[in-house]
Write a protein that holds these residues in place. Structure first.
Motif, PDB file in Angstrom:
ATOM      1  N   HIS A   1      -2.068 -10.520 -16.309  1.00  0.00           N
ATOM      2  CA  HIS A   1      -1.349 -10.883 -15.091  1.00  0.00           C
ATOM      3  C   HIS A   1      -0.569  -9.675 -14.564  1.00  0.00           C
ATOM      4  N   VAL A   2       0.051  -8.933 -15.484  1.00  0.00           N
ATOM      5  CA  VAL A   2       0.791  -7.735 -15.085  1.00  0.00           C
ATOM      6  C   VAL A   2      -0.168  -6.692 -14.516  1.00  0.00           C
ATOM      7  N   VAL A   3      -1.324  -6.557 -15.162  1.00  0.00           N
ATOM      8  CA  VAL A   3      -2.324  -5.592 -14.697  1.00  0.00           C
ATOM      9  C   VAL A   3      -2.747  -5.898 -13.274  1.00  0.00           C
ATOM     10  N   ARG A   4      -3.038  -7.155 -12.998  1.00  0.00           N
ATOM     11  CA  ARG A   4      -3.474  -7.517 -11.644  1.00  0.00           C
ATOM     12  C   ARG A   4      -2.375  -7.237 -10.617  1.00  0.00           C
ATOM     13  N   ALA A   5      -1.124  -7.491 -10.982  1.00  0.00           N
ATOM     14  CA  ALA A   5      -0.022  -7.231 -10.062  1.00  0.00           C
ATOM     15  C   ALA A   5       0.135  -5.734  -9.812  1.00  0.00           C
ATOM     16  N   LEU A   6       0.005  -4.926 -10.864  1.00  0.00           N
ATOM     17  CA  LEU A   6       0.114  -3.479 -10.695  1.00  0.00           C
ATOM     18  C   LEU A   6      -1.029  -2.938  -9.849  1.00  0.00           C
ATOM     19  N   MET A   7      -2.229  -3.455 -10.074  1.00  0.00           N
ATOM     20  CA  MET A   7      -3.360  -3.015  -9.255  1.00  0.00           C
ATOM     21  C   MET A   7      -3.157  -3.421  -7.805  1.00  0.00           C
ATOM     22  N   ALA A   8      -2.538  -4.576  -7.583  1.00  0.00           N
ATOM     23  CA  ALA A   8      -2.236  -4.997  -6.212  1.00  0.00           C
ATOM     24  C   ALA A   8      -1.225  -4.042  -5.567  1.00  0.00           C
ATOM     25  N   LEU A   9      -0.258  -3.557  -6.360  1.00  0.00           N
ATOM     26  CA  LEU A   9       0.693  -2.574  -5.845  1.00  0.00           C
ATOM     27  C   LEU A   9      -0.021  -1.286  -5.435  1.00  0.00           C
ATOM     28  N   VAL A  10      -0.949  -0.848  -6.282  1.00  0.00           N
ATOM     29  CA  VAL A  10      -1.702   0.375  -5.974  1.00  0.00           C
ATOM     30  C   VAL A  10      -2.544   0.167  -4.721  1.00  0.00           C
ATOM     31  N   GLN A  11      -3.236  -0.972  -4.647  1.00  0.00           N
ATOM     32  CA  GLN A  11      -4.071  -1.245  -3.477  1.00  0.00           C
ATOM     33  C   GLN A  11      -3.220  -1.338  -2.212  1.00  0.00           C
ATOM     34  N   GLY A  12      -2.065  -1.988  -2.314  1.00  0.00           N
ATOM     35  CA  GLY A  12      -1.181  -2.080  -1.159  1.00  0.00           C
ATOM     36  C   GLY A  12      -0.664  -0.723  -0.729  1.00  0.00           C
ATOM     37  N   SER A  13      -0.401   0.151  -1.707  1.00  0.00           N
ATOM     38  CA  SER A  13       0.045   1.509  -1.380  1.00  0.00           C
ATOM     39  C   SER A  13      -1.035   2.254  -0.616  1.00  0.00           C
ATOM     40  N   ILE A  14      -2.294   2.074  -1.035  1.00  0.00           N
ATOM     41  CA  ILE A  14      -3.398   2.740  -0.346  1.00  0.00           C
ATOM     42  C   ILE A  14      -3.521   2.236   1.086  1.00  0.00           C
ATOM     43  N   VAL A  15      -3.401   0.916   1.270  1.00  0.00           N
ATOM     44  CA  VAL A  15      -3.485   0.342   2.617  1.00  0.00           C
ATOM     45  C   VAL A  15      -2.369   0.893   3.504  1.00  0.00           C
ATOM     46  N   GLN A  16      -1.143   0.957   2.977  1.00  0.00           N
ATOM     47  CA  GLN A  16      -0.037   1.456   3.795  1.00  0.00           C
ATOM     48  C   GLN A  16      -0.221   2.927   4.141  1.00  0.00           C
ATOM     49  N   ARG A  17      -0.752   3.718   3.203  1.00  0.00           N
ATOM     50  CA  ARG A  17      -1.012   5.126   3.498  1.00  0.00           C
ATOM     51  C   ARG A  17      -2.084   5.262   4.583  1.00  0.00           C
ATOM     52  N   ALA A  18      -3.056   4.347   4.555  1.00  0.00           N
ATOM     53  CA  ALA A  18      -4.130   4.397   5.544  1.00  0.00           C
ATOM     54  C   ALA A  18      -3.635   3.977   6.927  1.00  0.00           C
ATOM     55  N   VAL A  19      -2.802   2.950   6.974  1.00  0.00           N
ATOM     56  CA  VAL A  19      -2.399   2.370   8.255  1.00  0.00           C
ATOM     57  C   VAL A  19      -1.153   3.053   8.834  1.00  0.00           C
ATOM     58  N   PHE A  20      -0.144   3.286   7.970  1.00  0.00           N
ATOM     59  CA  PHE A  20       1.147   3.780   8.460  1.00  0.00           C
ATOM     60  C   PHE A  20       1.374   5.269   8.192  1.00  0.00           C
ATOM     61  N   LYS A  21       0.460   5.889   7.431  1.00  0.00           N
ATOM     62  CA  LYS A  21       0.469   7.338   7.175  1.00  0.00           C
ATOM     63  C   LYS A  21       1.649   7.792   6.322  1.00  0.00           C
ATOM     64  N   ASP A  22       2.700   8.297   6.917  1.00  0.00           N
ATOM     65  CA  ASP A  22       3.761   8.996   6.190  1.00  0.00           C
ATOM     66  C   ASP A  22       4.745   8.019   5.554  1.00  0.00           C
ATOM     67  N   VAL A  23       4.306   7.382   4.459  1.00  0.00           N
ATOM     68  CA  VAL A  23       5.153   6.376   3.803  1.00  0.00           C
ATOM     69  C   VAL A  23       5.373   6.684   2.331  1.00  0.00           C
ATOM     70  N   GLU A  24       4.987   7.892   1.885  1.00  0.00           N
ATOM     71  CA  GLU A  24       5.059   8.211   0.467  1.00  0.00           C
ATOM     72  C   GLU A  24       6.475   8.061  -0.092  1.00  0.00           C
ATOM     73  N   GLY A  25       7.475   8.520   0.665  1.00  0.00           N
ATOM     74  CA  GLY A  25       8.850   8.445   0.189  1.00  0.00           C
ATOM     75  C   GLY A  25       9.311   7.013  -0.017  1.00  0.00           C
ATOM     76  N   GLU A  26       9.014   6.157   0.951  1.00  0.00           N
ATOM     77  CA  GLU A  26       9.413   4.753   0.836  1.00  0.00           C
ATOM     78  C   GLU A  26       8.691   4.059  -0.317  1.00  0.00           C
ATOM     79  N   LEU A  27       7.403   4.340  -0.454  1.00  0.00           N
ATOM     80  CA  LEU A  27       6.641   3.715  -1.537  1.00  0.00           C
ATOM     81  C   LEU A  27       7.149   4.184  -2.898  1.00  0.00           C
ATOM     82  N   ARG A  28       7.461   5.466  -3.000  1.00  0.00           N
ATOM     83  CA  ARG A  28       7.949   6.014  -4.262  1.00  0.00           C
ATOM     84  C   ARG A  28       9.268   5.341  -4.661  1.00  0.00           C
TER      85      ARG A  28
END
Length: 204
Positions: A166-193
């Motif tokens: 369950h933890v693994v799936r949630a962490l993978m969802a965080l990674v996938q969501g980070s990728i989507v935000q980088r694709a859509v909103f671009k300069d979000v590395e600081g906020e995501l970090r």
């Protein structure tokens, strides 16, 4: 007739995949034609079709390679668990892989490779073969992450009363969501970090 060496065959396949990835990153899957790939690689149609039957084969191969590189990067970083905070492991690996692939793809904008990954995900809704390929890739990623998560759970850095998967799936969802935000909103590395640190810090 001299036999073509395996090194030559591998190099030619690499040339085709790199060219296709540049086209897909630059123009997207649907706007890229096989003629674009021929022009990008400088190869004839016969040379390309010797390795790939068409654009769907190229998309699948590019997707397999992208997720293979991501998994290898996380596997390498996992060797340091739990010595480093999990949020730093996730952020550094994700940033490194995406930025490296942006450079390798000749992208002229940040987040280009993240955009390509999102395209891959959307293609799975219409391409059963690609969906099966990604499902297998995710299964391998989940196995790798399960070992990492158990290490952090045993060290007291993650709750141990929640099933590891369950933890693994949630962490993978965080990674996938980070990728989507980088694709859509671009300069979000600081906020995501910062957000990852707040969610995954053992002192939160």
């Amino acid at each position: 007739m001299a036999r073509v060496s395996q090194d030559h065959l591998d190099a030619r396949r690499r040339q085709i995949l790199d060219g296709a990835r540049r086209c897909f990153t630059r123009n997207g899957f649907h706007a890229t034609s096989m003629q674009d790939v021929f022009q990008e690689t400088g190869l004839s149609s016969g040379a390309v079709y010797r390795y790939f039957r068409g654009k769907n084969d190229l998309i699948t191969a590019v997707a397999e390679e992208a997720f293979h590189r991501m998994r290898l990067a996380f596997e390498s970083a996992a060797g340091e668990a739990p010595l480093r905070p999990l949020d730093k492991v996730i952020d550094e690996v994700l940033s490194h892989v995406l930025e490296e692939q942006d450079r390798n793809s000749g992208a002229d904008r940040p987040g280009a490779f993240a955009e390509l990954i999102v395209q891959v995900w959307s293609e799975t809704l219409r391409d059963e073969r690609l969906a099966a390929t990604l499902t297998a890739a995710y299964d391998r990623m989940r196995v790798m992450w399960a070992g990492v998560v158990r290490t952090y759970q045993d060290a007291g850095h993650l709750r141990a009363d929640i099933p590891t998967d369950h933890v693994v799936r949630a962490l993978m969802a965080l990674v996938q969501g980070s990728i989507v935000q980088r694709a859509v909103f671009k300069d979000v590395e600081g906020e995501l970090r910062s957000g990852l640190r707040a969610l995954l810090s053992p002192h939160a």
